[in-house]
Design a protein around this motif. Structure first.
Motif, PDB file in Angstrom:
ATOM      1  N   THR A  15     -48.250   4.835 -40.580  1.00 54.36           N
ATOM      2  CA  THR A  15     -47.921   6.078 -41.283  1.00 54.36           C
ATOM      3  C   THR A  15     -46.424   6.182 -41.537  1.00 54.36           C
ATOM      4  N   HIS A  16     -45.628   5.899 -40.524  1.00 51.39           N
ATOM      5  CA  HIS A  16     -44.170   6.033 -40.685  1.00 51.39           C
ATOM      6  C   HIS A  16     -43.590   4.903 -41.532  1.00 51.39           C
ATOM      7  N   GLN A  17     -44.182   3.747 -41.478  1.00 51.65           N
ATOM      8  CA  GLN A  17     -43.765   2.678 -42.388  1.00 51.65           C
ATOM      9  C   GLN A  17     -44.044   3.077 -43.849  1.00 51.65           C
ATOM     10  N   THR A  18     -45.172   3.745 -44.049  1.00 58.99           N
ATOM     11  CA  THR A  18     -45.535   4.187 -45.400  1.00 58.99           C
ATOM     12  C   THR A  18     -44.575   5.254 -45.899  1.00 58.99           C
ATOM     13  N   ILE A  19     -44.233   6.202 -45.027  1.00 61.90           N
ATOM     14  CA  ILE A  19     -43.256   7.230 -45.425  1.00 61.90           C
ATOM     15  C   ILE A  19     -41.940   6.570 -45.838  1.00 61.90           C
ATOM     16  N   GLN A  20     -41.490   5.611 -45.032  1.00 59.77           N
ATOM     17  CA  GLN A  20     -40.240   4.906 -45.342  1.00 59.77           C
ATOM     18  C   GLN A  20     -40.332   4.169 -46.677  1.00 59.77           C
ATOM     19  N   LYS A  21     -41.436   3.491 -46.898  1.00 56.04           N
ATOM     20  CA  LYS A  21     -41.611   2.685 -48.115  1.00 56.04           C
ATOM     21  C   LYS A  21     -41.694   3.570 -49.355  1.00 56.04           C
ATOM     22  N   VAL A  22     -42.503   4.609 -49.329  1.00 53.88           N
ATOM     23  CA  VAL A  22     -42.678   5.479 -50.501  1.00 53.88           C
ATOM     24  C   VAL A  22     -41.363   6.182 -50.835  1.00 53.88           C
TER      25      VAL A  22
ATOM     26  N   LEU B 120     -49.133  14.555 -48.550  1.00 49.56           N
ATOM     27  CA  LEU B 120     -47.805  14.915 -49.035  1.00 49.56           C
ATOM     28  C   LEU B 120     -47.185  13.775 -49.839  1.00 49.56           C
ATOM     29  N   LEU B 121     -47.367  12.552 -49.382  1.00 49.24           N
ATOM     30  CA  LEU B 121     -46.804  11.400 -50.082  1.00 49.24           C
ATOM     31  C   LEU B 121     -47.451  11.196 -51.451  1.00 49.24           C
TER      32      LEU B 121
ATOM     33  N   TRP C 257     -40.566  17.194 -47.791  1.00 45.22           N
ATOM     34  CA  TRP C 257     -40.955  15.796 -47.917  1.00 45.22           C
ATOM     35  C   TRP C 257     -41.006  15.157 -46.520  1.00 45.22           C
ATOM     36  N   PRO C 258     -42.029  14.369 -46.224  1.00 43.25           N
ATOM     37  CA  PRO C 258     -42.138  13.762 -44.892  1.00 43.25           C
ATOM     38  C   PRO C 258     -40.922  12.897 -44.540  1.00 43.25           C
TER      39      PRO C 258
END
Length: 869
Positions: A711-718, A767-768, A795-796
């Motif tokens: 989940t946190h990798q996805t937030i960082q990437k997006v 949210l993403l 935003w996350p």
């Protein structure tokens, strides 16, 4: 549980919600950092096309993302409503341009609202409304007063079909940019803006636009076209006239054996008067006027010329040399006059051979002797000076400056800079445009309209002329007026209208205060919002619109009206939307709905049943009929699926290849997310469990820990993909991986830790995704028990302590073909990996009812699972 997402119910619901709460309306707020995003406004053709959808979706994603980051975001929309397209369409449809334009605006506004774009519609403008063009008329008067606008008679680019003049920038490969008909030269009185006053500044600042694509700044640099050289004066023999020549090769002046003038040069007619060449020159000028007059067009014609009957004096040699008018010289480049040096220029060499003119060698390679009688081609390289008087023996690079200084001392030359850029001709002989605010008086000449009389309103009751000519010169009630200077009653209004690019050169400032009545814009509003932080539009405007907009800001800066020169800080030029063509041997090009699928890659014509030839993938075009109607997509899939495909199929700056399968894939993904989120909400008691928000190290369950890290990798990437590169396709792909990870979690567990991580994952995932598919995410957000709008959520943010993972990538094959990928904790048992692989949706689809013979698991750097059926 609702099995599928229903856009027909959901999307109107949330569009009404956004409108009722005014979520997209903004005002200046000094306590918040502003962000101004703008897509190039459309011409109101009556129908949005898929290119519009892609362009505006790109902008809408960024706007929604920035709002969630806390920015005060300005995102307006309006209409580039004047110009020939509306006038021509009105003629074709037997209606009036005003009625045509306003009807089309209503239709397109409704379509854009149906897409859910987050525009502040209270700021809507239309450039054809008097309250808008009043202020460009005001600016015209201010420019006229300060010598930045002027009128002159000159040869101009004339399109016979459009019945109007075109600026140099509007001639593309010698054809009209609107109708693609050949352009020829015509002598008319025209109004010009002195864009050349800012040529150097426009050029220098091309290197100060780091947020612009290199290809665009290069195109602008090439169009401005700076050349460093010398300006030399050739006295016309037996006359008081002088011919000015710009050359980058002053070292070759001793080899100038004749002079060539452009047929449009104002001296041509003067020179031939009283000579026996007058008739021949007139015939030649008329012949060339019908030819294509551009650098590219010159290559299509044999080099020809006519002696004018006059001579000029070579300032270096004192010799009389003949003056020709030649079709290879353009008035729009340099001074429209060329000192012809046949020994060093191939074009001059060919001309000299054809007309038996002298060729004199003045530069040759060291140790080589060139014979003009036996030379087969010009020599344009470096070398040693010969036949050049005191400069003999000098290398030609040194001689360039020495010869210029020598001629300058005699008042016959000077160092100079020349630009390809020419002043912007803004007069148009068409009706549907902003009237030019001047009056022509028999006594006073050109008289500016008093500011108190603005706007000079275009009469919207005029009947159009069948061939496209303007009716304004025929309307006495418009044309006839009183001179404001002397009171004569037989004065007349100027009946030309302004180039439509005048309107689009400043509209982005009007959005800052669209109802402001005391000037072009409210200075305080512009100081807060401008310049535009992110501009989005097609690369086809790289020279025309963007160059003119940059020029207008310099004019306003010169008047102290703005404190910046560049209108757009960052620029994104999106790619085109492309699709294959389909051709029936009997009916020619077919629209997509006219070709019925027959097998995997075969189609037949729905009208005659014959096989259809599938052509190459090219830009969507009505003429080729390879177009997709967004209304059909909205009807079948809804706005969000359409948006998702446009974003996922290619990065914004690349061309997007249309694919029905791709749209279906986006629809499947939407519904996959829908099912998983609703399943999670059914099985997790949100009264007992809150989303987990601590560090990943606090988690005990390996599967929960892996999902949390994902989940946190996805937030960082997006976040990085939107912020840094606008690579929405890879951002969406990252969310797809998170969805895959969610499907690996067993929701039947009563493990509160796992449920808390799942809640965190789906909250962040929604949210993403919300900037990409806003209606869909608003609906999910509500179903998850939240109040208000997703837009109101921050935003996350990712936790740096939750990005590392001891995970392994699992690659699943069915009979050796890749069917799935997912990640698991590195210590996951083989049994769990096999179960997860067999449960994957895509794997299940490819196994179907076939018995599984064996499962081969290879555990190396990544885990390979090969299922043999």
């Amino acid at each position: 549980m609702e099995e599928r997402y229903n856009p027909a119910d959901v999307e109107p619901k949330w569009q009404a919600f956004w409108k009722d709460r005014g979520l997209f309306k903004v005002t200046e707020d000094p306590s918040k950092e502003k962000y101004y995003l703008l897509e190039m406004f459309p011409y109101p053709s009556g129908k949005i096309h898929i290119g519009h959808v892609r362009n505006y979706t790109i902008g809408d994603v960024v706007v929604r993302y920035k709002r969630m980051q806390g920015y005060n975001v300005l995102h307006p929309m309006g209409w580039d409503a004047f110009g020939m397209p509306a006038e021509n369409a009105a003629i074709d449809n037997n209606t009036h341009p005003a009625a045509w334009t306003y009807d089309n605006i209503r239709a397109m506004r409704a379509q854009l609202k149906k897409m859910g774009f987050s525009y502040d519609w209270d700021r809507e403008i239309a450039t054809c409304r008097p309250e808008y063009y009043k202020w460009e008329q005001w600016l015209f008067l201010k420019m006229l007063e300060n010598g930045m606008a002027y009128r002159k008679e000159s040869f101009v680019n004339w399109c016979e079909k459009c019945q109007t003049v075109l600026a140099n920038e509007q001639v593309e490969q010698d054809k009209c940019w609107r109708c693609s008909q050949p352009v020829h030269q015509k002598k008319l009185w025209q109004w010009f803006f002195k864009i050349t006053d800012f040529a150097e500044d426009l050029l220098v600042h091309c290197d100060l636009l780091p947020g612009w694509p290199d290809k665009v700044t290069v195109m602008q640099k090439n169009w401005i076209g700076k050349s460093v050289g010398s300006e030399l004066k050739f006295q016309v023999a037996d006359m008081d006239e002088e011919i000015e020549v710009f050359t980058t090769r002053p070292d070759t002046i001793f080899g100038a054996t004749f002079m060539c003038l452009a047929p449009e040069h104002p001296l041509v007619e003067t020179l031939c008067q009283g000579t026996d060449q007058a008739a021949a020159v007139a015939d030649f000028v008329e012949k060339v006027a019908a030819q294509e007059r551009s650098l590219e067009g010159l290559e299509k014609y044999e080099k020809e010329g006519v002696f004018t009957g006059r001579f000029c004096i070579n300032p270096a040699t004192g010799e009389k040399i003949p003056i020709y008018t030649a079709n290879f010289v353009l008035m729009g480049y340099g001074t429209g006059a060329i000192m012809s040096v046949p020994c060093g220029d191939q074009r001059d060499f060919d001309f000299a051979r054809k007309y038996h003119l002298e060729i004199r060698v003045v530069v040759q390679s060291e140790g080589e002797t060139l014979d003009p009688d036996t030379m087969e081609a010009a020599y344009a390289g470096p070398g040693v000076m010969v036949n050049s008087g005191r400069f003999d023996g000098m290398d030609n690079d040194t001689a360039m400056e020495a010869i210029t200084d020598w001629l300058a001392a005699q008042g016959r030359g000077k160092k100079a800079i020349s630009y390809r850029l020419r002043d912007w001709g803004i007069s148009r002989q068409r009706y549907w445009g902003a009237p030019i605010p001047v009056i022509h008086c028999p006594d006073c000449g050109v008289v500016p309209v008093p500011e108190t009389d603005l706007p000079i309103t275009l009469p919207e009751d005029a009947n159009l002329l069948a061939k496209g000519g303007s009716p304004l010169p025929t309307l006495d009630y418009f044309k006839q007026t009183i001179c404001p200077a002397c009171g004569r009653e037989d004065a007349r209004r100027d009946t030309d209208t302004m180039d439509t690019f005048v309107e689009s050169s400043w509209y982005y400032l009007r959005y800052c205060s669209p109802r402001y009545e005391s000037g072009m814009f409210d200075p305080d509003a512009v100081k807060y919002w401008a310049p535009v932080d992110q501009y989005i539009g097609g690369v086809e405007h790289a020279v025309l619109h963007l160059l003119y907009s940059r020029y207008f800001m310099r004019v306003l800066h010169h008047f102290g009206m703005v404190d910046f020169k560049e209108p757009f800080t960052r620029l994104l030029t999106q790619g085109m939307v492309c699709k294959e063509t389909m051709t029936c041997p009997e009916h020619g090009y077919l629209f997509p709905e006219q070709a019925k699928k027959k097998g995997d890659d075969a189609f037949v014509c729905t009208r005659c049943g014959k096989d259809v030839e599938v052509g190459r993938v090219i830009k969507m075009s009505k003429s080729k009929k390879n177009v997709v109607d967004p209304n059909d997509l909205l009807e079948k899939y809804g706005a969000d699926v359409t948006r998702l495909f446009c974003l996922f199929a290619a990065p914004p700056e690349r061309d997007l290849e249309w694919s029905e399968d791709g749209v279906d894939g986006s629809n499947r993904f939407i519904n996959r997310v829908w099912r998983r989120v609703l399943e999670c909400m059914e099985k997790i008691d949100t009264q007992q469990v809150a989303p987990f928000s601590g560090p990943a190290g606090d988690l005990k369950n390996p599967a929960a820990k892996a999902l949390y890290i994902k989940t946190h990798q996805t937030i960082q990437k997006v976040t990085a993909d939107i912020d840094e590169s606008f690579h929405f396709n890879t951002a969406i792909a990252a969310v797809m991986e998170l969805v895959n990870a969610l499907y690996t979690i067993d929701l039947d567990t009563s493990d509160k830790e796992t449920n808390a991580v799942v809640l965190a994952a789906i909250n962040n995932m929604v949210l993403l995704l919300s900037p990409f598919v806003p209606h869909f995410c608003e609906e999910l957000f509500e179903k998850m028990g939240h109040k208000g709008s997703v837009l109101a959520q921050p935003w996350p943010k990712f936790r740096k302590d939750s990005l590392e993972t001891d995970q392994a990538l699992v690659v699943v094959q069915v009979n050796g073909k890749l069917r799935a990928k997912f990640s698991v904790a590195a210590d996951t048992s083989e049994a769990v990996i096999k179960e997860t692989a067999l449960a994957d949706e895509n794997v299940v689809r490819h196994i179907q009812d076939q018995p599984v013979k064996k499962i081969i698991l290879v555990n190396k750097k990544q885990i390979l699972v090969n299922i043999v059926v």
